[in-house]
Design an enzyme around this catalytic site. Structure first.
Site, short mmCIF file in Angstrom:
data_model
loop_
_atom_site.label_atom_id
_atom_site.label_comp_id
_atom_site.label_asym_id
_atom_site.label_seq_id
_atom_site.Cartn_x
_atom_site.Cartn_y
_atom_site.Cartn_z
N ASN A 1 0.87 -1.18 0.00
CA ASN A 1 0.00 0.00 0.00
C ASN A 1 0.91 1.23 0.00
O ASN A 1 1.51 1.56 1.02
CB ASN A 1 -0.87 -0.05 1.27
CG ASN A 1 -1.64 1.24 1.51
OD1 ASN A 1 -1.78 2.06 0.62
ND2 ASN A 1 -2.13 1.41 2.74
N TRP A 2 0.99 1.88 -1.15
CA TRP A 2 1.88 3.04 -1.25
C TRP A 2 1.34 4.25 -0.49
O TRP A 2 2.05 5.25 -0.34
CB TRP A 2 2.08 3.42 -2.72
CG TRP A 2 2.98 2.51 -3.50
CD1 TRP A 2 3.55 1.34 -3.07
CD2 TRP A 2 3.42 2.69 -4.86
NE1 TRP A 2 4.31 0.79 -4.08
CE2 TRP A 2 4.26 1.60 -5.18
CE3 TRP A 2 3.19 3.67 -5.83
CZ2 TRP A 2 4.85 1.47 -6.44
CZ3 TRP A 2 3.79 3.54 -7.08
CH2 TRP A 2 4.61 2.45 -7.38
N LYS A 3 0.10 4.18 -0.06
CA LYS A 3 -0.56 5.33 0.59
C LYS A 3 -0.42 6.56 -0.31
O LYS A 3 -0.38 6.41 -1.53
CB LYS A 3 0.02 5.57 1.99
CG LYS A 3 0.10 4.30 2.83
CD LYS A 3 0.30 4.60 4.28
CE LYS A 3 0.54 3.30 5.02
NZ LYS A 3 0.45 3.43 6.45
N HIS B 1 -9.24 0.59 5.41
CA HIS B 1 -7.93 0.86 6.03
C HIS B 1 -8.13 1.81 7.21
O HIS B 1 -8.93 2.74 7.14
CB HIS B 1 -6.98 1.46 4.99
CG HIS B 1 -5.57 1.50 5.47
ND1 HIS B 1 -5.10 2.46 6.33
CD2 HIS B 1 -4.52 0.67 5.24
CE1 HIS B 1 -3.83 2.22 6.61
NE2 HIS B 1 -3.45 1.13 5.95
N GLU C 1 -6.45 4.23 8.30
CA GLU C 1 -6.25 5.67 8.04
C GLU C 1 -7.50 6.29 7.44
O GLU C 1 -7.82 7.44 7.72
CB GLU C 1 -5.03 5.86 7.12
CG GLU C 1 -3.73 5.63 7.88
CD GLU C 1 -2.54 5.27 7.01
OE1 GLU C 1 -2.60 5.41 5.78
OE2 GLU C 1 -1.53 4.84 7.60
N GLU D 1 -4.93 -5.53 10.88
CA GLU D 1 -3.98 -4.43 11.03
C GLU D 1 -4.26 -3.70 12.34
O GLU D 1 -5.12 -2.81 12.39
CB GLU D 1 -4.15 -3.43 9.87
CG GLU D 1 -3.78 -3.99 8.52
CD GLU D 1 -3.13 -2.94 7.64
OE1 GLU D 1 -2.06 -3.21 7.11
OE2 GLU D 1 -3.68 -1.83 7.51
N GLY E 1 2.37 1.93 10.70
CA GLY E 1 3.24 3.09 10.52
C GLY E 1 3.95 3.54 11.78
O GLY E 1 4.52 4.62 11.82
N SER F 1 3.79 -2.44 10.33
CA SER F 1 5.25 -2.38 10.49
C SER F 1 5.96 -3.68 10.13
O SER F 1 6.94 -4.04 10.78
CB SER F 1 5.61 -1.92 11.91
OG SER F 1 5.03 -0.64 12.17
N GLY G 1 2.93 -1.10 4.35
CA GLY G 1 2.92 0.32 4.05
C GLY G 1 4.34 0.73 3.70
O GLY G 1 4.80 0.58 2.57
N GLY G 2 5.08 1.22 4.71
CA GLY G 2 6.43 1.74 4.51
C GLY G 2 7.35 0.82 3.70
O GLY G 2 8.06 1.28 2.80
C1 PEP Z 1 -0.50 -0.13 6.07
O1 PEP Z 1 -0.51 1.00 5.63
O2 PEP Z 1 -1.44 -0.88 5.82
C2 PEP Z 1 0.62 -0.54 6.93
C3 PEP Z 1 0.59 -1.74 7.47
O3 PEP Z 1 1.65 0.35 7.09
P1 PEP Z 1 3.11 0.04 7.73
O4 PEP Z 1 3.61 -1.23 7.10
O5 PEP Z 1 3.94 1.21 7.35
O6 PEP Z 1 2.90 -0.10 9.19
#
Ligand code: PEP
Length: 251
Positions: free
Chosen positions: A14-16, A100, A102, A172, A178, A213, A234-235
């Protein structure tokens, strides 16, 4: 029975709200040059809407599939600023993330809206990746499973349990997204097992991802757990090296 051996693994990036044409091109080149696929693993990239055409072109003929980060719950028409599921399907999107944390937090998406988005995605032939997760306060209050159970039940009531034959679930924990904090293997496994049980007969065959993460350094340990079928990243999805390393850990 746990059908771990028959569930394929999935790693979704997920590039967000990150990227630009130049950086994306370099990232995609790094991924496609270094990941040629594996029988038991699917890799998916979910860029911002405006970069779907760029990513679709770059991954054509590769082992990577296309996804989106959200979708409108409405049919095409008078809905300014939104993107319909049919439009995502037009770009060969196969997956779409719904619910999600966010979007629940920043856009105020409700459980009922998430259920409508799940439904709209499936109507257009997309596979929803349904995100479920508790906040830190909910976990501290011993309400993690209750929260996740409720989020899931609203979707099940809307679409019916059989709809999960063509869906993916992602656990999640909000406090791990994040933040650099990762659920312990015990915490993750407890929730994954719970979700599987809530899905009844479909539980053993449903792909359930962990997100929060995930990095190359912790992926192997997470993927070793019997009820974790992959990751929503994400990251780590913004680095070709990390993304490919995690796909390899899943393989
Ligand atoms: C996400 O955005 O779904 C996520 C899990 O982010 P991260 O891996 O950065 O925690």
């Amino acid at each position: 029975m746990n059908e771990r051996h028959t569930r394929q693994r999935l790693v979704a990036g997920n590039w967000k709200m990150n990227g630009n044409l130049g950086d994306n091109a370099r990232l995609l080149e790094g991924i496609t040059a270094n990941w040629s696929g594996a029988e038991q693993v699917k890799a998916v990239i979910c860029p911002p809407f405006v970069y779907l055409p760029q990513v679709a072109k770059a991954i054509a003929g590769s082992a990577i599939e296309l996804g989106a980060q959200t979708v409108s719950e409405y049919k095409p028409g008078a809905c300014t600023g939104e993107v319909a599921a049919e439009m995502l399907a037009d770009w060969q999107c196969r997956y779409v993330i719904v619910g999600h944390s966010e979007r629940r937090r920043l856009q105020g998406e409700t459980d009922a809206q998430v259920a409508e988005k799940f439904h709209a995605a499936q109507e257009a032939g997309l596979i929803p990746i349904l995100c479920l997760g508790e906040s830190e306060q909910e976990r501290d209050a011993g309400l993690a499973l209750k929260t996740i159970g409720h989020q899931l039940s609203v979707v099940v009531e809307r679409v019916g349990i059989d709809a999960f034959a063509k869906a993916v679930v992602a656990y999640e924990p909000v406090w791990a997204v994040g933040t650099g904090k990762v659920a312990s293997p015990e915490q993750a496994e407890e929730v994954h097992r719970f979700i599987r049980a809530e899905l009844g007969e479909l539980g053993p065959s449903t792909q359930i991802l962990y997100g929060g993460s995930v990095k190359p350094g912790n992926a192997k340990q997470l993927f070793a757990l019997p009820d974790i079928d992959g990751a929503l990243l994400g990251g780590a999805s913004l680095s070709a090296e990390d993304f490919v390393a995690i796909c390899e850990a899943a393989a």
